[in-house]
Design a protein around this motif. Sequence first.
Motif, mmCIF file in Angstrom:
data_model
loop_
_atom_site.group_PDB
_atom_site.id
_atom_site.type_symbol
_atom_site.label_atom_id
_atom_site.label_comp_id
_atom_site.label_asym_id
_atom_site.label_seq_id
_atom_site.Cartn_x
_atom_site.Cartn_y
_atom_site.Cartn_z
ATOM 1 N N GLY A 87 0.809 -1.216 0.000
ATOM 2 C CA GLY A 87 0.000 0.000 0.000
ATOM 3 C C GLY A 87 0.842 1.265 0.000
ATOM 4 O O GLY A 87 0.533 2.229 -0.715
ATOM 5 N N GLU A 88 1.914 1.242 0.778
ATOM 6 C CA GLU A 88 2.780 2.421 0.835
ATOM 7 C C GLU A 88 3.538 2.597 -0.476
ATOM 8 O O GLU A 88 3.726 3.737 -0.943
ATOM 9 C CB GLU A 88 3.756 2.290 1.999
ATOM 10 C CG GLU A 88 4.717 3.469 2.160
ATOM 11 C CD GLU A 88 4.034 4.798 2.461
ATOM 12 O OE1 GLU A 88 4.706 5.854 2.355
ATOM 13 O OE2 GLU A 88 2.830 4.805 2.799
ATOM 14 N N LEU A 89 3.969 1.512 -1.095
ATOM 15 C CA LEU A 89 4.638 1.609 -2.381
ATOM 16 C C LEU A 89 3.698 2.203 -3.434
ATOM 17 O O LEU A 89 4.093 3.101 -4.191
ATOM 18 C CB LEU A 89 5.133 0.236 -2.830
ATOM 19 C CG LEU A 89 5.793 0.172 -4.211
ATOM 20 C CD1 LEU A 89 7.047 1.037 -4.267
ATOM 21 C CD2 LEU A 89 6.127 -1.279 -4.575
ATOM 22 N N ALA A 90 2.481 1.704 -3.479
ATOM 23 C CA ALA A 90 1.510 2.234 -4.441
ATOM 24 C C ALA A 90 1.253 3.712 -4.187
ATOM 25 O O ALA A 90 1.145 4.513 -5.135
ATOM 26 C CB ALA A 90 0.205 1.444 -4.352
ATOM 27 N N ARG A 91 1.163 4.099 -2.920
ATOM 28 C CA ARG A 91 0.919 5.514 -2.590
ATOM 29 C C ARG A 91 2.058 6.386 -3.091
ATOM 30 O O ARG A 91 1.820 7.444 -3.693
ATOM 31 C CB ARG A 91 0.768 5.668 -1.071
ATOM 32 C CG ARG A 91 0.347 7.069 -0.637
ATOM 33 C CD ARG A 91 0.447 7.232 0.867
ATOM 34 N NE ARG A 91 1.821 7.276 1.323
ATOM 35 C CZ ARG A 91 2.608 8.351 1.253
ATOM 36 N NH1 ARG A 91 2.161 9.473 0.696
ATOM 37 N NH2 ARG A 91 3.844 8.300 1.717
#
Length: 246
Positions: free
Chosen positions: A47-51
């Motif tokens: 999720g953090e990578l996508a963000r």
Amino acid sequence: MTPDSDLLAAFAPTGALRASINLGNPILAGTDPATGQPRGVSVDLAGELARRLGLELELAVFKTAGDSVNAVAAGQADVGFFAIDPKRGEQIAFTAPYVIIEGAYLVRQDSPIARMEDVDRAGQRIVVGKGSAYDLYLTREIKQAEIFRAPSSPAVVDTFLGENMEVAAGVRQQLEADARRLGGLRLLDGHFMLIRQAMGLPKRRGGRAAAWLAAFVEDMKRTGFVAGALARHGIQGASAAPPETA
């Protein structure tokens, strides 16, 4: 760390970041009993990578490490969360590890096997999850004992008991949980391997994407994101890997 259009195309050729999630390793991910959705350290990192990339996240969920690895190697997913292994490294570019996990052995309470050194003996059978890091490692290292492959890592102990075999091998935390659940079992002291759990993407996505992902993982360790995720999900017995030194 600001992505441009070329980098985004390398990470997400379909327009969304497809993250391969392995539910077979409880340290990395599991299913939320309230929602039925995957949750865990790997889900948080995805999720953090996508963000940071500014991309929509799509989770590709698998029950085994082998299936999760195959999805990334085949380009059916863009990034994944795997134990570093030279065989997998033929097709996948790994980051440095973000979590360190112990691989342990489980035996029956009355087993004559007392030490790690007693496991690799002729006539003994070791049960391991098919395609897991333990399977790959033990296939290379075991010389006399026979390796028997269960369909998945969570099925190892039930297979070990059902087939009346001598040793079960896997994630220490999974084996400890099974020992509490079933009784009459014990773990051998120590570990037969330390699993370096990393992120990875297909090598054909190029060196720039691999370097960006490696820098992302270092930032996740340095800022305490990984340690915080382990604590938030109640993961014990695994530790955040230290940042890489230049």
